[in-house]
Design a protein around this motif. Structure first.
Motif, PDB file in Angstrom:
ATOM      1  N   ALA A  98       9.843  38.374  77.057  1.00 21.30           N
ATOM      2  CA  ALA A  98       9.926  37.021  77.607  1.00 21.30           C
ATOM      3  C   ALA A  98      10.120  35.992  76.498  1.00 21.30           C
ATOM      4  O   ALA A  98       9.512  36.101  75.437  1.00 21.30           O
ATOM      5  N   HIS A  99      10.965  35.002  76.754  1.00 23.88           N
ATOM      6  CA  HIS A  99      11.182  33.947  75.767  1.00 23.88           C
ATOM      7  C   HIS A  99      11.853  32.740  76.412  1.00 23.88           C
ATOM      8  O   HIS A  99      12.433  32.830  77.482  1.00 23.88           O
ATOM      9  N   VAL A 100      11.726  31.628  75.718  1.00 22.63           N
ATOM     10  CA  VAL A 100      12.340  30.370  76.129  1.00 22.63           C
ATOM     11  C   VAL A 100      13.331  29.962  75.053  1.00 22.63           C
ATOM     12  O   VAL A 100      13.040  30.096  73.860  1.00 22.63           O
ATOM     13  N   HIS A 101      14.488  29.501  75.480  1.00 22.86           N
ATOM     14  CA  HIS A 101      15.470  28.946  74.549  1.00 22.86           C
ATOM     15  C   HIS A 101      15.214  27.450  74.423  1.00 22.86           C
ATOM     16  O   HIS A 101      15.139  26.750  75.438  1.00 22.86           O
ATOM     17  N   LEU A 102      15.102  26.981  73.215  1.00 24.48           N
ATOM     18  CA  LEU A 102      14.964  25.557  72.908  1.00 24.48           C
ATOM     19  C   LEU A 102      16.221  25.182  72.134  1.00 24.48           C
ATOM     20  O   LEU A 102      16.405  25.608  70.993  1.00 24.48           O
ATOM     21  N   VAL A 103      17.100  24.422  72.780  1.00 25.67           N
ATOM     22  CA  VAL A 103      18.417  24.139  72.211  1.00 25.67           C
ATOM     23  C   VAL A 103      18.568  22.640  71.965  1.00 25.67           C
ATOM     24  O   VAL A 103      18.683  21.860  72.912  1.00 25.67           O
ATOM     25  N   PRO A 104      18.553  22.221  70.684  1.00 24.34           N
ATOM     26  CA  PRO A 104      18.831  20.812  70.401  1.00 24.34           C
ATOM     27  C   PRO A 104      20.241  20.482  70.883  1.00 24.34           C
ATOM     28  O   PRO A 104      21.164  21.289  70.725  1.00 24.34           O
ATOM     29  N   ARG A 105      20.413  19.315  71.479  1.00 28.41           N
ATOM     30  CA  ARG A 105      21.716  18.938  72.003  1.00 28.41           C
ATOM     31  C   ARG A 105      22.257  17.723  71.264  1.00 28.41           C
ATOM     32  O   ARG A 105      21.531  16.797  70.936  1.00 28.41           O
ATOM     33  N   PHE A 106      23.548  17.774  71.025  1.00 28.61           N
ATOM     34  CA  PHE A 106      24.240  16.709  70.318  1.00 28.61           C
ATOM     35  C   PHE A 106      25.448  16.290  71.155  1.00 28.61           C
ATOM     36  O   PHE A 106      26.045  17.118  71.840  1.00 28.61           O
ATOM     37  N   ALA A 107      25.800  15.029  71.095  1.00 30.01           N
ATOM     38  CA  ALA A 107      26.891  14.498  71.921  1.00 30.01           C
ATOM     39  C   ALA A 107      28.184  15.286  71.741  1.00 30.01           C
ATOM     40  O   ALA A 107      28.941  15.453  72.693  1.00 30.01           O
ATOM     41  N   ASP A 108      28.418  15.815  70.553  1.00 31.09           N
ATOM     42  CA  ASP A 108      29.675  16.509  70.291  1.00 31.09           C
ATOM     43  C   ASP A 108      29.550  18.032  70.301  1.00 31.09           C
ATOM     44  O   ASP A 108      30.456  18.730  69.863  1.00 31.09           O
ATOM     45  N   ASP A 109      28.422  18.579  70.828  1.00 30.90           N
ATOM     46  CA  ASP A 109      28.308  20.041  70.827  1.00 30.90           C
ATOM     47  C   ASP A 109      29.157  20.643  71.950  1.00 30.90           C
ATOM     48  O   ASP A 109      29.599  19.954  72.865  1.00 30.90           O
ATOM     49  N   ASP A 110      29.404  21.929  71.836  1.00 30.49           N
ATOM     50  CA  ASP A 110      30.216  22.641  72.821  1.00 30.49           C
ATOM     51  C   ASP A 110      29.351  23.432  73.803  1.00 30.49           C
ATOM     52  O   ASP A 110      29.852  24.311  74.497  1.00 30.49           O
ATOM     53  N   VAL A 111      28.068  23.148  73.864  1.00 30.35           N
ATOM     54  CA  VAL A 111      27.157  23.880  74.733  1.00 30.35           C
ATOM     55  C   VAL A 111      27.417  23.483  76.182  1.00 30.35           C
ATOM     56  O   VAL A 111      27.520  22.307  76.506  1.00 30.35           O
ATOM     57  N   SER A 112      27.519  24.478  77.040  1.00 31.71           N
ATOM     58  CA  SER A 112      27.723  24.228  78.463  1.00 31.71           C
ATOM     59  C   SER A 112      26.693  25.018  79.252  1.00 31.71           C
ATOM     60  O   SER A 112      26.676  26.243  79.217  1.00 31.71           O
ATOM     61  N   LEU A 113      25.822  24.302  79.922  1.00 34.18           N
ATOM     62  CA  LEU A 113      24.817  24.938  80.764  1.00 34.18           C
ATOM     63  C   LEU A 113      24.990  24.482  82.208  1.00 34.18           C
ATOM     64  O   LEU A 113      24.033  24.338  82.944  1.00 34.18           O
ATOM     65  N   SER A 114      26.222  24.273  82.588  1.00 33.97           N
ATOM     66  CA  SER A 114      26.485  23.746  83.923  1.00 33.97           C
ATOM     67  C   SER A 114      26.253  24.812  84.988  1.00 33.97           C
ATOM     68  O   SER A 114      26.444  26.001  84.758  1.00 33.97           O
ATOM     69  N   LEU A 115      25.823  24.357  86.138  1.00 37.09           N
ATOM     70  CA  LEU A 115      25.578  25.225  87.281  1.00 37.09           C
ATOM     71  C   LEU A 115      26.530  24.865  88.404  1.00 37.09           C
ATOM     72  O   LEU A 115      26.781  23.687  88.661  1.00 37.09           O
ATOM     73  N   SER A 116      27.030  25.866  89.075  1.00 38.52           N
ATOM     74  CA  SER A 116      27.831  25.616  90.267  1.00 38.52           C
ATOM     75  C   SER A 116      26.881  25.091  91.340  1.00 38.52           C
ATOM     76  O   SER A 116      25.810  25.652  91.553  1.00 38.52           O
ATOM     77  N   ARG A 117      27.234  24.017  91.998  1.00 40.25           N
ATOM     78  CA  ARG A 117      26.317  23.377  92.948  1.00 40.25           C
ATOM     79  C   ARG A 117      26.945  23.219  94.320  1.00 40.25           C
ATOM     80  O   ARG A 117      28.158  23.125  94.455  1.00 40.25           O
ATOM     81  N   THR A 118      26.069  23.184  95.314  1.00 34.84           N
ATOM     82  CA  THR A 118      26.463  22.900  96.687  1.00 34.84           C
ATOM     83  C   THR A 118      25.519  21.829  97.233  1.00 34.84           C
ATOM     84  O   THR A 118      24.519  21.493  96.603  1.00 34.84           O
ATOM     85  N   ARG A 119      25.805  21.307  98.389  1.00 27.05           N
ATOM     86  CA  ARG A 119      24.934  20.301  99.011  1.00 27.05           C
ATOM     87  C   ARG A 119      23.758  21.022  99.664  1.00 27.05           C
ATOM     88  O   ARG A 119      23.920  22.069 100.292  1.00 27.05           O
ATOM     89  N   LEU A 120      22.565  20.440  99.527  1.00 32.30           N
ATOM     90  CA  LEU A 120      21.350  20.995 100.114  1.00 32.30           C
ATOM     91  C   LEU A 120      21.436  20.934 101.629  1.00 32.30           C
ATOM     92  O   LEU A 120      21.649  19.866 102.212  1.00 32.30           O
ATOM     93  N   ASP A 121      21.285  22.077 102.280  1.00 36.22           N
ATOM     94  CA  ASP A 121      21.284  22.139 103.741  1.00 36.22           C
ATOM     95  C   ASP A 121      19.878  21.767 104.221  1.00 36.22           C
ATOM     96  O   ASP A 121      18.907  22.436 103.863  1.00 36.22           O
ATOM     97  N   PRO A 122      19.751  20.718 105.043  1.00 37.98           N
ATOM     98  CA  PRO A 122      18.430  20.255 105.478  1.00 37.98           C
ATOM     99  C   PRO A 122      17.612  21.323 106.214  1.00 37.98           C
ATOM    100  O   PRO A 122      16.406  21.424 106.031  1.00 37.98           O
ATOM    101  N   ASP A 123      18.253  22.129 107.053  1.00 40.07           N
ATOM    102  CA  ASP A 123      17.535  23.164 107.799  1.00 40.07           C
ATOM    103  C   ASP A 123      17.029  24.266 106.868  1.00 40.07           C
ATOM    104  O   ASP A 123      15.886  24.722 106.982  1.00 40.07           O
ATOM    105  N   GLU A 124      17.881  24.709 105.935  1.00 45.59           N
ATOM    106  CA  GLU A 124      17.464  25.720 104.963  1.00 45.59           C
ATOM    107  C   GLU A 124      16.357  25.171 104.071  1.00 45.59           C
ATOM    108  O   GLU A 124      15.392  25.876 103.756  1.00 45.59           O
ATOM    109  N   ALA A 125      16.473  23.915 103.668  1.00 50.05           N
ATOM    110  CA  ALA A 125      15.458  23.296 102.819  1.00 50.05           C
ATOM    111  C   ALA A 125      14.122  23.216 103.544  1.00 50.05           C
ATOM    112  O   ALA A 125      13.070  23.510 102.968  1.00 50.05           O
TER     113      ALA A 125
END
Length: 136
Positions: A98-125
């Motif tokens: 087990a471990h945690v990544h601690l990643v300093p972020r800079f305005a010009d870095d190439d790090v991408s941690l984006s997630l594909s997202r959808t709209r929250l369905d009220p009934d499922e929520a």
């Protein structure tokens, strides 16, 4: 200690690492393959597969150690922010300690941690919220 675990070997001193912080429950060391300068891994001293579901005392303190190290990295590197993440299970990663990544972020870095997202369905929520409330 797990003799086949790279992190356990680092903790035992059998494998070199650039250790930034260590106490009796946790260790923080620079990632050997960093996304950016200062990319740090924070892990419990005891071998375990997950942080969020473990009862080990080291797991509870991993995020405290991440904060301590983040403060030091902030003072040293002056990043624009941090990304902090923990993943577990067989679908992610190659290290089962087990471990945690601690990643300093800079305005010009190439790090991408984006997630594909959808709209929250009220009934499922609502259904999920009800199920979780029953457990909690």
């Amino acid at each position: 200690m797990n003799d086949t675990c790279e992190f356990c070997r680092i903790i035992a001193g059998d494998q070199p690492a650039h250790v930034l912080y260590e106490d009796d429950r946790t260790i923080a060391f620079l990632d050997r393959n960093p996304a950016v300068t200062g990319h740090t891994l924070v892990a419990p001293q005891v071998h375990e597969g997950a942080i969020l579901t473990s009862d080990e005392p080291g797991s509870a303190t991993v995020f405290e150690t991440a904060r301590t190290v983040a403060d030091a990295l902030q003072a040293t590197l002056e990043p624009d922010g941090f990304s902090v993440f923990h993943t577990s299970g067989s679908l992610v990663g190659t290290v089962d300690h087990a471990h945690v990544h601690l990643v300093p972020r800079f305005a010009d870095d190439d790090v991408s941690l984006s997630l594909s997202r959808t709209r929250l369905d009220p009934d499922e929520a609502a259904a999920l919220t009800e199920q979780v409330h029953k457990i909690l």
